[in-house]
Design an enzyme around this catalytic site. Structure first.
Site: not given
Lengths: 252, 659
Positions: B43, B45, B267, B331, B463
């Protein structure tokens, strides 16, 4: 509103790459119209496990239409009957009670079957490795805003970059051509100043790799564009051809 | 506790990283060529680390379980990536990004790591643009920004609602370039099943080729785990189906401490569960709360359709409870409030586990605004509706389409049904400032480590962290370790530790196959998920956690005696892969409950019902719990707690309030 379906499934079963495969027929009942197509296969698989059969192997991961891993050829169309969606976004309300649904793997010699509906798409990775990048090492970048890019160019590059690499274009094509996939990356980078420097070299290398992988030629049918879940435009192929011909014309 | 040295460099906060970079030992290019690095996960990272380290000259091997490195779940991130560029001239700075991240994390993250993250954030945007990542731009050709929750500046860079996809494809292209040059060897459809340690140092991995079932031994002078989060312990989450904790868990068993496992982010705006068949949940961007109003009926168990419930019989509970922030509370608070209403019997939809997110008022407001703009003095209701819907479509069209696709309902006509879902895990392998775990030579990057988000992550920061770790942190910090490894030759994988590790992996796979029980893997995973969601989800209590630990232990036993895995060990066998992952989730779930039970306070994503204010808000205990809880796995379900005290030298700790 939620309804329930009884369906006949004809699914391609193939133990591995070395043996011949064939269609098997399964009945599933009580399928909720709220299920995704993959959840319907989950239901089938858990029933197969219960009776001691091998479940159907299929590729899937994000189940929200962006990873590009799911790859079923449903009733003769990649990702099934609806436009602009992947198989994981296809819901059972798109089918009728009593329907027979045929499910096959992507069919292309450059995508050999691994098992059942799982195919090997590593050819796509090799096409990217041949030139689908900007040759910039980490740490070499200037400030991002030192390079203004017209919004229209950036938007067009984004539209090409939205490709998820699922391979539906290849599966849809009667020639199993990978032109839409390859051209999307070539276009994205050719539209941006960062990619212009090595545009010629890129076009030549990626097209050569595409040919080497055994994908077919393009005969401008447009099935790839029609079946692409992300709406990648056929114009990318035209741009790739321009890039490629100008590259080979000036090639040393 | 002496074991936990975070190795934070000396000096003032703003100078630590600069000084570190100029004093860290270097490895000369010739030596780099003989040093091998194993990277698990591709991914943001993993791909960014692999590309950057290969560019430096190290020999890199990368492993991913998917069919291509481009499939990693970073691809699904929607909103954006934060960076302290201050392009908008609105007062942003490295310090502000640092401050917002620490505060958003409810004062449970490490100052030095977060400051470094803020420092390198700008470089990430530069790097991505240089790679050809097509970020959104303004007509002048410069980059566009938007704002996100928990901040007062516009620092979020984005590419439509597909920012994660574009950033990952950028990192993937850099990775594939190195693959093409022969500097990285890529192993797709391979799953790491153990870390191999020799004399206390990480020296490689055991991986299974998913296609053939063959077990492989791979040596590395260092091993990097970039394997993402563990949200799938809840069975249903916004994670990809394959996302799992196995790599991190195997590392934990080999001696890498697991930090803050109970910190999970739920979330508030996801599409609710539609039935037992549900396999995953889909996020609807947080941005929808800007214009939508959230409500439930005032009457308990009201079965009328939304449009049949008159205005005065609707309870806009967020606006009622939090008049200052209304529908825009953070959230964790929005999620808990939805759960409270549904648990009390006011939920909507067939399952009654959903609340309405209503755009009717926004459509009228925008419609009237458009009428004003166009000098229409007596617009009809139809005209207002049409113009209002057009504005909403322009702003949120793709999200409304997605909702319709999944639910079959038209959100322009009826309110959307939403419910909270597991989305991100702040906890992960404990790492020091170098991103090294408690096993020398074993690193954890991205969501797989615990380091930067404390008890709650801000939007658009995942991200940023994944790419910071891979592009700009590990290329420096790994030198600190490998500089002392230049005399270590590549080791044979025929040595005893590799052979033993492989045998243990094989024995475990064979044990799983030979159980031949009666229930498929999903059966156990769903039951674990329900326990975790009910007792270690949005609200936790000592009583519930204690009971859950017992239930999970019983479920572990049941799994190991009654799971049914079809197919063969030496062929593609998705059920066998799943079984291994669920077995690890069953152990992790227990540890999460243990951690949640230990933390007698409420902070960020961790809410203990015993620790709340009179009006139901989270009550932190900074005196006793300002520490990272790092758990050592002692085997047989025993864990020992090690604490890293968190010191705030640059920020004054304060209570969060949204009333």
């Amino acid at each position: 509103m939620e309804g329930h379906l009884n369906l006949t499934l004809k699914i391609w079963r193939q133990k591995n790459a070395n043996v011949a495969g064939k269609f098997e027929t399964y009945q599933v009942s009580g399928i909720s119209t709220d299920m995704s197509f993959l959840e319907m296969i989950d239901v089938l698989n858990n029933r197969l496990i219960e009776v001691g059969d091998d479940p159907v192997a299929f590729d899937h991961d994000c189940r929200e239409g962006i990873c590009g891993m799911c790859s079923m050829y449903i009733n003769g169309r990649p990702h099934g009957p609806n436009r602009g969606v992947t198989t994981c976004q296809l819901h059972m309300r798109s089918f009728q009670d009593g329907e027979t649904i045929t499910v096959e793997p992507w069919r292309a010699s450059a995508f050999p079957v691994i098992k059942d509906l799982v195919v090997n798409r590593s050819a796509f990775d090799r096409i990217i490795a041949a030139g689908g990048f900007v040759s910039v090492n980490t740490g070499n970048a200037q400030d991002a805003n030192n390079l203004p890019i017209p919004k229209d160019d950036a938007d067009e590059a984004f539209a090409a970059a939205a490709c998820i690499g699922c391979g539906a274009c290849v599966a849809a094509c009667k020639n199993a051509s990978a032109m839409l996939f390859t051209s999307a990356k070539i276009s994205q980078l050719a539209l941006l100043p960062q990619g212009k420097v090595e545009a010629a070299k890129r076009a030549e290398a990626m097209v050569a790799q595409m040919d080497e992988e055994g994908f077919g030629a393009c005969s401008n049918t447009g099935a790839c564009e029609a079946e692409c879940p992300k709406g990648i435009s056929l114009e990318n192929i035209a741009r790739m051809n321009r890039e490629y011909f100008s590259a080979t014309f000036s090639s040393k | 506790m002496t074991k936990l040295d975070a190795k934070i460099p000396e000096g003032s906060l703003a100078e630590k990283w600069t000084k570190y970079q100029s004093s860290v030992p270097l490895v000369n290019p010739a030596n780099k060529r003989s040093l091998e690095i194993v990277i698990v996960g591709s991914g943001l990272a993993g791909a960014s680390a692999a590309a950057s380290l290969a560019e430096l000259g190290y020999k890199v091997k990368v492993f991913c379980f998917q069919d291509s490195p481009r499939r990693a779940h970073s691809i699904a991130a929607q909103g954006g990536i934060n960076a302290a560029k201050n392009y908008q001239n609105d007062g942003d700075s490295v310090y502000r990004l640092f401050y917002d991240t620490i505060k958003g994390g409810d004062y449970r993250a490490r100052e030095a790591n977060v400051h470094r993250l803020a420092e390198v954030s700008g470089n990430i945007i530069d790097q991505c643009v240089a790679q050809g990542v097509p970020f959104a731009r303004e007509y002048g050709g410069l980059l566009s920004n938007r704002s996100f929750g928990g901040t007062q500046v516009q620092r979020t860079f984005y590419a439509a609602g597909q920012t994660g996809q574009q950033l990952l494809l950028g990192a993937y292209s850099a990775l594939q370039r190195q693959v093409g040059m022969g500097n990285v060897k890529m192993y797709t459809r391979h799953e790491m099943l153990d870390v191999v340690t020799i004399d206390g140092k990480a020296r490689g991995i055991i991986a299974r080729d998913s296609v053939t079932g063959a077990l492989e031994r791979h040596f590395g002078h260092a091993v990097l785990l970039c394997t993402g989060g563990y949200g799938n312990v809840f069975y249903l989450s916004t994670n990809a189906m394959g996302s799992n904790v196995t790599a991190a868990w195997k590392a934990n068993k080999k001696g890498a401490f697991f930090a803050n496992p109970c910190y999970t982010q739920i979330h508030p705006t996801c599409i609710p569960v539609s039935g037992d068949h549900q396999s995953k949940l889909t996020l609807m961007s947080e941005s929808l709360r800007n214009d939508g109003r959230i409500w439930v009926p005032k009457k308990e168990n009201d079965n009328r359709k939304a449009n049949e419930i008159p205005e005065d019989e609707r309870d806009y509970y967020l606006e009622r409870r939090y008049p200052a922030f209304g529908n825009l509370v953070p959230r964790d608070i929005a999620s808990r409030a939805a759960k409270e209403r549904c648990d009390a019997g006011y939920g909507v939809g067939a399952s009654k586990m959903a609340v309405y997110l209503d755009y009717a008022a926004a459509i009228i407001r925008y419609g009237k605004g458009e009428a004003n703009k166009h000098n229409m003095h007596n617009p009809s209701d139809e005209e207002i509706q049409a113009m209002g819907k057009a504005v909403v479509k322009e702003k949120y069209g793709n999200l409304f389409d997605m909702y319709k696709q999944i639910t079959g309902e038209d959100p322009y006509e009826v309110p959307m049904r939403i419910y909270p879902a597991v989305h991100y895990t702040m906890g992960g392998l404990w790492v020091d400032y170098n991103l090294m775990t408690t096993i020398p030579g074993l690193y954890a990057l991205g969501e797989a480590n615990f380091s930067d988000h404390g008890a709650n992550r801000l939007g658009a920061s995942a991200l940023m962290q994944g790419l910071a770790d891979g592009y700009f942190v590990i290329p420096y910090t790994i030198g600190n370790y490998l500089a002392s490894e230049i005399r270590t030759p590549a080791m044979s994988t025929d040595s005893e530790p590799f052979v033993t590790a492989e045998k243990e992996v094989r024995d475990r796979l064979e044990t799983l196959m030979n159980i031949k029980g009666s229930k498929p893997v999903d059966y156990f995973h769903k039951r674990l998920g329900k326990i975790m969601w009910d007792e270690c989800g949005m609200a936790r209590s000592a009583e519930g956690l204690k009971a859950s630990i017992k239930e999970i232990q019983a479920l572990q036993k049941e799994f190991w005696s009654d799971v049914k895995i079809p197919g063969e060990i030496d062929n593609l066998n998705p059920e066998l892969e799943k079984a291994g992952r669920v077995a690890d989730f069953l152990e992790l779930g227990e540890l999460m409950c243990i951690d949640a039970l230990d933390r007698n306070e409420s902070c960020g994503g961790h809410f203990r019902t015993e620790y709340q204010t009179e009006d139901g808000e989270a009550l932190r205990d900074d005196e006793n719990y300002a520490y990272v809880a790092a758990w050592e796995n002692k085997g047989n379900g025993k864990f020992e707690l090690h604490k890293e005290e968190l010191k705030y030298e640059n920020i004054k700790i304060a209570q969060r309030s949204y009333k």
